[in-house]
Design a protein around this motif. Structure first.
Motif, PDB file in Angstrom:
ATOM      1  N   ALA A  30       0.814  -1.217   0.000  1.00  0.00           N
ATOM      2  CA  ALA A  30       0.000   0.000   0.000  1.00  0.00           C
ATOM      3  C   ALA A  30       0.849   1.269   0.000  1.00  0.00           C
ATOM      4  CB  ALA A  30      -0.917   0.003   1.224  1.00  0.00           C
ATOM      5  N   GLY A  31       2.134   1.160   0.339  1.00  0.00           N
ATOM      6  CA  GLY A  31       2.932   2.369   0.493  1.00  0.00           C
ATOM      7  C   GLY A  31       4.086   2.533  -0.464  1.00  0.00           C
ATOM      8  N   THR A  32       4.209   1.653  -1.449  1.00  0.00           N
ATOM      9  CA  THR A  32       5.366   1.755  -2.337  1.00  0.00           C
ATOM     10  C   THR A  32       4.983   1.792  -3.813  1.00  0.00           C
ATOM     11  OG1 THR A  32       5.641  -0.630  -2.239  1.00  0.00           O
ATOM     12  CG2 THR A  32       7.004   0.667  -0.751  1.00  0.00           C
ATOM     13  N   SER A  33       3.862   2.401  -4.116  1.00  0.00           N
ATOM     14  CA  SER A  33       3.474   2.519  -5.520  1.00  0.00           C
ATOM     15  C   SER A  33       4.498   3.340  -6.303  1.00  0.00           C
ATOM     16  CB  SER A  33       2.092   3.154  -5.639  1.00  0.00           C
ATOM     17  OG  SER A  33       2.099   4.465  -5.105  1.00  0.00           O
ATOM     18  N   TRP A  34       5.231   4.189  -5.610  1.00  0.00           N
ATOM     19  CA  TRP A  34       6.240   5.002  -6.268  1.00  0.00           C
ATOM     20  C   TRP A  34       7.354   4.150  -6.866  1.00  0.00           C
ATOM     21  CZ3 TRP A  34      11.100   4.527  -4.285  1.00  0.00           C
ATOM     22  CH2 TRP A  34      11.199   4.010  -2.988  1.00  0.00           C
ATOM     23  N   VAL A  35       7.571   2.952  -6.321  1.00  0.00           N
ATOM     24  CA  VAL A  35       8.589   2.068  -6.880  1.00  0.00           C
ATOM     25  C   VAL A  35       8.172   1.629  -8.284  1.00  0.00           C
ATOM     26  CG1 VAL A  35       9.754  -0.164  -6.610  1.00  0.00           C
ATOM     27  CG2 VAL A  35       9.381   1.300  -4.615  1.00  0.00           C
ATOM     28  N   TYR A  36       6.893   1.264  -8.427  1.00  0.00           N
ATOM     29  CA  TYR A  36       6.374   0.885  -9.744  1.00  0.00           C
ATOM     30  C   TYR A  36       6.510   2.050 -10.725  1.00  0.00           C
ATOM     31  CZ  TYR A  36       3.188  -0.278 -13.503  1.00  0.00           C
ATOM     32  OH  TYR A  36       2.654  -0.503 -14.740  1.00  0.00           O
ATOM     33  N   ALA A  82       7.746  -4.081 -14.443  1.00  0.00           N
ATOM     34  CA  ALA A  82       7.687  -3.164 -13.308  1.00  0.00           C
ATOM     35  C   ALA A  82       6.837  -3.759 -12.181  1.00  0.00           C
ATOM     36  CB  ALA A  82       7.130  -1.814 -13.746  1.00  0.00           C
ATOM     37  N   ALA A  83       5.731  -4.417 -12.527  1.00  0.00           N
ATOM     38  CA  ALA A  83       4.869  -5.030 -11.518  1.00  0.00           C
ATOM     39  C   ALA A  83       5.582  -6.181 -10.820  1.00  0.00           C
ATOM     40  CB  ALA A  83       3.571  -5.510 -12.159  1.00  0.00           C
ATOM     41  N   VAL A  84       6.264  -7.028 -11.585  1.00  0.00           N
ATOM     42  CA  VAL A  84       6.980  -8.161 -10.990  1.00  0.00           C
ATOM     43  C   VAL A  84       8.098  -7.675 -10.070  1.00  0.00           C
ATOM     44  CG1 VAL A  84       8.532 -10.087 -11.543  1.00  0.00           C
ATOM     45  CG2 VAL A  84       6.392  -9.815 -12.783  1.00  0.00           C
ATOM     46  N   LEU A  85       8.859  -6.688 -10.510  1.00  0.00           N
ATOM     47  CA  LEU A  85       9.941  -6.154  -9.681  1.00  0.00           C
ATOM     48  C   LEU A  85       9.407  -5.488  -8.420  1.00  0.00           C
ATOM     49  CD1 LEU A  85      12.303  -4.703 -12.436  1.00  0.00           C
ATOM     50  CD2 LEU A  85      12.660  -6.751 -11.036  1.00  0.00           C
ATOM     51  N   THR A  86       8.310  -4.769  -8.539  1.00  0.00           N
ATOM     52  CA  THR A  86       7.712  -4.115  -7.368  1.00  0.00           C
ATOM     53  C   THR A  86       7.186  -5.149  -6.394  1.00  0.00           C
ATOM     54  OG1 THR A  86       7.150  -2.184  -8.702  1.00  0.00           O
ATOM     55  CG2 THR A  86       6.003  -2.427  -6.606  1.00  0.00           C
ATOM     56  N   LEU A  87       6.512  -6.183  -6.887  1.00  0.00           N
ATOM     57  CA  LEU A  87       6.016  -7.243  -6.009  1.00  0.00           C
ATOM     58  C   LEU A  87       7.168  -7.971  -5.324  1.00  0.00           C
ATOM     59  CD1 LEU A  87       3.019  -8.722  -8.011  1.00  0.00           C
ATOM     60  CD2 LEU A  87       2.948  -7.404  -5.882  1.00  0.00           C
ATOM     61  N   GLY A  88       8.250  -8.203  -6.037  1.00  0.00           N
ATOM     62  CA  GLY A  88       9.419  -8.819  -5.422  1.00  0.00           C
ATOM     63  C   GLY A  88      10.023  -7.949  -4.333  1.00  0.00           C
ATOM     64  N   PHE A  89      10.081  -6.663  -4.590  1.00  0.00           N
ATOM     65  CA  PHE A  89      10.586  -5.704  -3.602  1.00  0.00           C
ATOM     66  C   PHE A  89       9.717  -5.722  -2.351  1.00  0.00           C
ATOM     67  CE2 PHE A  89      10.447  -1.207  -2.097  1.00  0.00           C
ATOM     68  CZ  PHE A  89      11.748  -1.122  -1.622  1.00  0.00           C
ATOM     69  N   VAL A  90       8.403  -5.676  -2.545  1.00  0.00           N
ATOM     70  CA  VAL A  90       7.466  -5.670  -1.420  1.00  0.00           C
ATOM     71  C   VAL A  90       7.536  -6.998  -0.662  1.00  0.00           C
ATOM     72  CG1 VAL A  90       5.006  -5.591  -0.849  1.00  0.00           C
ATOM     73  CG2 VAL A  90       5.961  -3.933  -2.438  1.00  0.00           C
TER      74      VAL A  90
END
Length: 179
Positions: A78-84, A98-106
């Motif tokens: 909920a708080g890292t949409s800026w990463v995407y 971008a979605a896969v990398l963001t989900l991996g980060f989260v």
């Protein structure tokens, strides 16, 4: 009538973080994003942590780690949409990448909360001493936040301190310097 789920699959469901022990508390990780900007309802950050603590009280270490991971994943999702946005818009990556990398980060950030929940459930939980139990959880939470801030060189995203740094405390001015 026997259950259609047999053996280890049924055991896995019975021991899953969401189903084991107490049911998922209403709110929990869902409250924390409202504590941050633009809503600034900072007491919800404390409520969110308290609900996690209550949800972990009856769990064994492995399901506690799962619930801790779910909490961390939900908190940072909920708080890292800026990463995407950074990866997709400024890094020119495809939306899927971008979605896969963001989900991996989260998911990776959720591991900090999984480790803290596992450590607390395995070695620090004291059911016979509720005050010591709550203080041990709070100390471990603080240590986990401090380690995450140090290890990730100050990554402040979704920290409870971020929510309270701009709070209006009774009889005081705003804490954070603006602009």
């Amino acid at each position: 009538m026997p259950s259609p789920i047999q053996g280890s699959a049924r055991d896995a469901l019975d021991n899953s973080p969401r189903l084991a022990g107490q049911p998922d508390r209403p709110g929990g990780r869902r409250h924390h994003p409202l504590a941050l900007a633009p809503f600034d309802l900072w007491p919800l950050a404390l409520l969110s942590i308290a609900l996690l603590y209550l949800g972990l009280r009856e769990l064994e270490p492995r399901p506690a780690a799962g619930r801790g991971w779910c909490y961390g994943f939900g908190l940072f999702a909920a708080g890292t949409s800026w990463v995407y946005v950074s990866i997709h818009d400024y890094g020119a990556a495809s939306p899927a990448l971008a979605a896969v990398l963001t989900l991996g980060f989260v998911a990776g950030l959720g591991l900090f909360f999984a480790l803290a929940a596992w450590l607390w459930a395995r070695w620090l939980r004291r059911v016979e001493a509720p005050l010591a139990d709550a203080l041990a959880f709070a100390a471990l939470w603080l240590a986990q936040e401090a380690f995450r801030g140090w290890f990730l060189t100050g990554f402040p995203g979704s920290m409870p301190a971020t929510a309270s740094s701009t709070a209006r405390w009774p009889g005081s001015r705003r804490w954070a310097a603006s602009g």
